[in-house]
Design a protein around this motif. Structure first.
Motif, PDB file in Angstrom:
ATOM      1  N   GLU A 133       0.838  -1.204   0.000  1.00 53.58           N
ATOM      2  CA  GLU A 133       0.000   0.000   0.000  1.00 53.58           C
ATOM      3  C   GLU A 133       0.874   1.256   0.000  1.00 53.58           C
ATOM      4  N   ILE A 170       1.116   4.764  -2.751  1.00 53.37           N
ATOM      5  CA  ILE A 170       0.382   5.974  -2.399  1.00 53.37           C
ATOM      6  C   ILE A 170       0.841   7.158  -3.252  1.00 53.37           C
ATOM      7  N   GLU A 173      -0.650  12.269  -0.834  1.00 57.59           N
ATOM      8  CA  GLU A 173      -0.930  11.564   0.423  1.00 57.59           C
ATOM      9  C   GLU A 173       0.348  11.444   1.258  1.00 57.59           C
ATOM     10  N   TYR A 174       1.478  11.189   0.599  1.00 54.75           N
ATOM     11  CA  TYR A 174       2.748  11.112   1.330  1.00 54.75           C
ATOM     12  C   TYR A 174       3.075  12.458   1.965  1.00 54.75           C
TER      13      TYR A 174
END
Length: 405
Positions: A366, A370, A374-375
């Protein structure tokens, strides 16, 4: 305010208790308070006293501006439980000498574990006519029993009696986690007499930095997504499951790399397991000084924090979490409970089931997929949480509030 910090471990040793005492003491002194640290000669983790400290019973020194009294300890290098016990008691008794050498004080803050040091803290507070604050970072002997370290029933009963005695006799208890705080209240301590003194981080030292290209080249990690474990490699961390997870994803994600920084009793076993599993996506790097850790985090995309699947650990807040999030490095937490909730609530990491290689591998997959957005969000959330709730400045604000009541 005049404060004595009584603890078995202090720099130049590294580790969560050492860093907490050092940073809290520095912050208190900066604010004009009188602080003295009473500790043992350095001996952790190898059980060897450095040459410059050998052959002495007592030494006074200033460590980065902190007055430090050191007394003799019987070092126990990976010995039996009884040898470790002898080590604990040797400092419990020798530390009385430092008490007599130290200045008058208003408060004695005593670290546990080791539980037995509470004897010195309690009696020292009586002798100094000071308030006794018991700083509990691990519920002992329960933790030793659950891990299978302590099995002698008579000794367990004695330790349990001492534990409850010290809780009762302390003016206040400083708990490292919410779980420990709840436990103290269950044991009969008034909620107003228990407060949090959690692990924290120096957010001026641990902050987001550009990638250290020289270190990347040294380790051969250019172009890799780096998952870093940094800290003690002991039984409690369950790192064998992380290696097995690395084996499960190595063909699918050849650009994912796992970096293990540090030392510990399990390190050689883990290196052997790496060889058995033929993991070319795993690198073991030796211990590094704290001053180099910001560079380690600069080349890390994720920080791994792992614990075994034991109920006791559900109330843990591993200190490894806070330097990571302070540098904007999201955490892959292989565990459950209090720390998992903190990371989920603030969206600064992902949670994997402890000791489940397949579950850990699923979360790694997952994370490998990403989005950049989002990171970035996880990174910024972590930094914000560290500054607002886990900086030493905010922790000392809260400590002084409770000590002044």
């Amino acid at each position: 305010m005049r404060i004595i910090y009584l603890c078995q471990h202090f720099p130049p040793e590294t580790g969560a208790p050492q860093i907490r005492v050092y940073e809290v003491s520095k912050e208190l002194i900066k604010r004009g308070h009188q602080v003295e640290v009473l500790t043992a000669f350095p001996h952790h983790p190898k059980g060897v006293i450095p040459e410059e400290y050998r052959g002495m019973f007592y030494l006074f020194e200033e460590w980065d501006g902190i007055p430090v009294h050191r007394t003799w300890i019987y070092p126990s290098p990976k010995g039996s439980f009884w040898k470790r016990l002898a080590s604990y008691f040797s400092f419990t008794f020798s530390s009385f000498y430092s008490l007599f050498k130290s200045k008058p004080t208003d408060v004695i803050i005593c670290n546990s574990p080791p539980l037995f040091l509470g004897i010195t803290g309690y009696l020292g507070a009586k002798l100094k006519r000071a308030k006794f604050v018991f700083n509990v970072a691990d519920i002992w002997p329960e933790s030793a029993v659950e891990l299978g370290i302590l099995k002698n029933k008579a000794f367990i009963r004695m330790a349990r009696w001492l534990e409850l005695f010290l809780y009762k006799k302390s003016w206040k208890i400083a708990a490292a986690t919410e779980g420990i705080r709840d436990y103290m209240i269950q044991q009969g301590k008034a909620p107003s007499d228990v407060f949090l003194l959690p692990n924290g981080v120096n957010t001026d030292v641990f902050k987001p930095l550009p990638k250290n290209e020289e270190l990347l080249r040294e380790l051969g990690l250019e172009g890799k997504v780096v998952f870093t474990y940094a800290g003690t490699m002991g039984y409690a961390q369950g790192l064998d499951s992380v290696l097995r997870a690395a084996a499960l994803i190595k063909e699918e994600y050849p650009n994912a790399h796992f970096l293990f920084v540090g030392d510990g009793q399990e390190r050689e076993k883990l290196i052997k397991l790496k060889e058995e599993l033929r993991l070319d996506n795993v690198t073991f790097y030796g211990s590094v000084p704290v001053s180099k850790m910001p560079d380690i985090f600069s080349i890390s995309d994720y920080s791994i924090v792992s614990l075994r699947n034991i109920d006791l650990f559900k109330g843990a807040r591993p200190s490894k979490i806070f330097p990571a999030i302070a540098t904007g490095t999201p955490v892959l937490y292989c565990g459950a409970g209090e720390s998992a909730e903190i990371l989920k609530t603030h969206n600064c990491g992902r949670i994997a089931p402890p000791e489940q290689p397949e579950g850990i591998a699923a979360v790694i997959r997952e994370l490998m997929q990403i989005s950049e957005e989002e990171y970035r969000m996880m990174s910024e959330n972590g930094r914000r949480l560290a500054v607002e709730e886990y900086s030493w400045s905010s922790i000392v604000d809260d400590l002084l509030k409770h000590l002044s009541e």
